[in-house]
Design a protein around this motif. Structure first.
Motif, PDB file in Angstrom:
ATOM      1  N   MET A  13     -37.590 -16.964   7.725  1.00 47.61           N
ATOM      2  CA  MET A  13     -37.356 -17.604   9.006  1.00 47.61           C
ATOM      3  C   MET A  13     -36.848 -16.547   9.994  1.00 47.61           C
ATOM      4  O   MET A  13     -35.895 -15.807   9.695  1.00 47.61           O
ATOM      5  CB  MET A  13     -36.319 -18.719   8.864  1.00 47.61           C
ATOM      6  CG  MET A  13     -36.603 -19.692   7.719  1.00 47.61           C
ATOM      7  SD  MET A  13     -38.204 -20.508   7.815  1.00 47.61           S
ATOM      8  CE  MET A  13     -37.949 -21.528   9.263  1.00 47.61           C
ATOM      9  N   ILE A  14     -37.499 -16.447  11.157  1.00 48.28           N
ATOM     10  CA  ILE A  14     -37.088 -15.467  12.163  1.00 48.28           C
ATOM     11  C   ILE A  14     -37.007 -16.145  13.532  1.00 48.28           C
ATOM     12  O   ILE A  14     -37.563 -17.226  13.738  1.00 48.28           O
ATOM     13  CB  ILE A  14     -38.055 -14.259  12.222  1.00 48.28           C
ATOM     14  CG1 ILE A  14     -39.496 -14.726  12.460  1.00 48.28           C
ATOM     15  CG2 ILE A  14     -37.964 -13.438  10.951  1.00 48.28           C
ATOM     16  CD1 ILE A  14     -40.491 -13.582  12.601  1.00 48.28           C
ATOM     17  N   ASP A  15     -36.319 -15.498  14.460  1.00 48.23           N
ATOM     18  CA  ASP A  15     -36.107 -16.090  15.789  1.00 48.23           C
ATOM     19  C   ASP A  15     -37.361 -16.021  16.649  1.00 48.23           C
ATOM     20  O   ASP A  15     -37.624 -16.925  17.452  1.00 48.23           O
ATOM     21  CB  ASP A  15     -34.949 -15.378  16.502  1.00 48.23           C
ATOM     22  CG  ASP A  15     -33.622 -15.611  15.793  1.00 48.23           C
ATOM     23  OD1 ASP A  15     -33.481 -16.677  15.151  1.00 48.23           O
ATOM     24  OD2 ASP A  15     -32.755 -14.722  15.844  1.00 48.23           O
ATOM     25  N   SER A  16     -38.121 -14.924  16.519  1.00 48.98           N
ATOM     26  CA  SER A  16     -39.355 -14.790  17.296  1.00 48.98           C
ATOM     27  C   SER A  16     -40.248 -13.761  16.621  1.00 48.98           C
ATOM     28  O   SER A  16     -39.768 -12.886  15.882  1.00 48.98           O
ATOM     29  CB  SER A  16     -39.062 -14.354  18.737  1.00 48.98           C
ATOM     30  OG  SER A  16     -38.447 -13.079  18.739  1.00 48.98           O
ATOM     31  N   LEU A  17     -41.556 -13.872  16.864  1.00 49.50           N
ATOM     32  CA  LEU A  17     -42.494 -12.908  16.294  1.00 49.50           C
ATOM     33  C   LEU A  17     -42.545 -11.657  17.158  1.00 49.50           C
ATOM     34  O   LEU A  17     -42.732 -11.761  18.388  1.00 49.50           O
ATOM     35  CB  LEU A  17     -43.899 -13.506  16.214  1.00 49.50           C
ATOM     36  CG  LEU A  17     -44.147 -14.633  15.209  1.00 49.50           C
ATOM     37  CD1 LEU A  17     -45.594 -15.097  15.310  1.00 49.50           C
ATOM     38  CD2 LEU A  17     -43.834 -14.190  13.796  1.00 49.50           C
TER      39      LEU A  17
END
Length: 537
Positions: free
Chosen positions: A511-515
């Motif tokens: 899970m990440i905040d943005s690509l």
């Protein structure tokens, strides 16, 4: 007849003149051997032994029954069967009747099977009731709602209400209808591409091109009537079907022994029981075999040739195979689209462990080029492009994709990054296409990304390949979500509910905040891969 992209006439004429194309149906692989050695064992499947005469008769019977039912040459069929004798009975029957099959992998589910039905609109479906998709009629009802119902459905392990496949090939019709294969320069069957976008694209294979590949492969691999080949990987795979695969063994008059999977305990028992002398595996399977206790590995002493292909194979592991099993190793690098490369059985050990071989044919034209299409010097990395007597000229009904996959001269860009040496041998070093090769099973990143973002809690997704000692590559999904409670299990359940094959599920989820994006606004997958050490699964 099935519409497809033919070879230009000047090439077709040359391939005939050179003796590559014989203008004979692919069924001659069976019929000639059945005439020559009718009582030789063709297939061992569990407790059953089927000789060439029986295999020929069963496939004749099924072809006649299908014609009697009203199916015709040029119709299409979707087939999904496990590794069993029926796979070959059905395959030869459909070729004999001129019915063009698409053989789905047994691990395909509703998502893939539905796509295949949309592409070929099959009049015939042959499947197994043991498969989770067909253990009830829900999928068949779904096809009916989509106006894609086949005219005839035959089932292996049938219910009482089903048309039983075994009955259809065991019981001859009252009178034999005339049947014949499609012409030798027309489509015999469809192969499935590995693909980098969407569900697999379809590869039309003709009798002429495929028969040449089988004949030449059998010769290169020194197959004979004494060959006993273990079919442990999925039977429809191009590698297992024709490199030289079961068809090569049938051509040579040998015997194919069926195994449901490459699981070592069962395979070792079969090798010992039937004195199997040849097997074709992917790197992840051979690695598992090498990890077995020495006492178990002694059961494999009859093996004379182990082929390894389908995925990247480190030189260090190749050397281990020679040491652990003490038999001949052959590397195979091929593609369902055509080109197949082999190390030769009389090659030096250095060539066998360090390269993926050289092409089958003197008329396989192989070029290694840079991004501008210029040839790179021998030994340098570039993109592989090829054309030849058994490399297709276009995917089925995919004009836009064909415009990208082929150049103006008819060369096919395979998406592989390779190095070619002055002796013609090739070393595979990577992929251009956005594709994950998980133990020989190809996963198109774009297909899984499109399915992931249909989850209501996912706003962006990127799937990347990560190195893995056993499988060569595994997949990691990077997910941007507004729901901090979203779990990997929820995402996998979502994908399974969409009906995808299990091997396509992400092995890891981060899970990440943005690509991160590249300069042209696409997900920066290089940075994502580099970040994995900071994002444990």
């Amino acid at each position: 007849m099935i519409s497809f992209t033919h070879w230009p006439e000047e090439f077709a004429r040359r391939y005939r003149d050179q003796g590559y194309w014989l203008d004979q149906p692919l069924t001659r692989v069976l019929t000639q051997t059945a005439g020559r050695s009718p009582l030789a064992t063709a297939i061992i499947c569990a407790e059953r032994r089927i000789n060439y005469q029986e295999l020929n008769h069963y496939s004749d019977t099924l072809a006649a029954r299908l014609m009697e039912q009203g199916l015709a040459s040029g119709d299409t069929a979707l087939v999904q069967l496990p590794n069993c004798a029926e796979f070959y009975i059905v395959f030869f029957a459909l070729l004999k009747a001129g019915i063009v099959p698409l053989n789905a992998l047994y691990n395909h589910r509703q998502h893939e099977l539905g796509s295949f039905c949309h592409q070929i609109k099959p009049k015939l479906l042959i499947a197994s009731r043991r498969h989770e998709v067909f253990n009830n009629n829900e999928f068949l009802q779904h096809l009916s709602a989509q106006h894609l119902s086949p005219e005839l459905v035959l089932m292996q392990d049938a219910l009482e209400s089903d048309q039983n496949l075994a009955d259809w090939y065991s019981n001859p019709p009252a009178s034999y209808s005339q049947f014949a294969p499609t012409p030798a320069d027309e489509v015999a069957f469809f192969q499935l591409s590995g693909g980098s976008t969407g569900t697999p694209k379809l590869i039309p294979r003709t009798h002429n091109d495929y028969d040449y590949s089988v004949r030449a492969s059998a010769e290169i691999c020194h197959l004979s009537a004494h060959t006993r080949f273990l079919c442990a990987m999925p039977a429809p795979h191009n590698y297992i079907l024709s490199s030289p695969g079961a068809l090569g063994v049938f051509h040579a008059g040998g015997c194919v022994v069926m195994a449901p999977s490459p699981e070592p305990a069962n395979c070792f028992a079969l090798i010992e029981q039937h004195q199997i002398n040849m097997v074709a595996l992917v790197p992840s399977a051979i690695s598992l075999w090498m990890q077995q206790p020495e006492q178990e590995r002694l059961k494999t002493r009859s093996l004379q040739l182990i082929q390894v292909g389908g995925a990247s194979f480190p030189e260090s592991v190749a050397r281990q195979v020679l040491h652990v099993f003490g038999c001949q190793l052959q590397q195979v690098f091929g593609m369902a689209e055509g080109l197949v490369n082999y190390t030769r059985l009389d090659d030096t050990e250095a060539l066998i462990v360090s390269t993926q071989g050289r092409p089958i044919s003197p008329d396989d034209e192989v070029r290694v080029v840079d991004a501008e299409g210029n040839d790179v010097p021998d030994g340098e990395t570039g993109m592989l492009k090829t054309r030849g007597p058994y490399t297709f000229r276009g995917y089925y009904q995919s004009p836009e994709h064909n415009a990208q996959a082929f150049d103006a001269e008819g060369f096919y860009y395979s998406g592989d990054l390779v190095q070619r040496y002055s002796n013609g041998y090739i070393k595979v070093v990577g992929r251009v296409k956005d594709q994950i090769n998980r133990g020989g099973e190809k996963i198109a990143a774009e297909e899984i990304e499109k399915l992931l973002i249909t989850h209501p809690d996912v706003s962006a997704a990127a799937l990347v390949a990560v190195s893995d000692e056993r499988f060569g590559e595994k997949s990691c999904a990077f997910i941007v979500s507004h729901n901090p409670q979203l779990s990997a299990l929820s995402l996998k359940r979502h994908l399974l509910n969409l009906g995808i094959a299990h091997y396509k599920l992400p092995d890891q989820v981060c899970m990440i905040d943005s690509l991160p994006l590249t300069a042209v606004g696409k997900p920066d997958k290089k940075r994502l891969r580099e970040s994995l050490q900071h994002h444990p699964a």
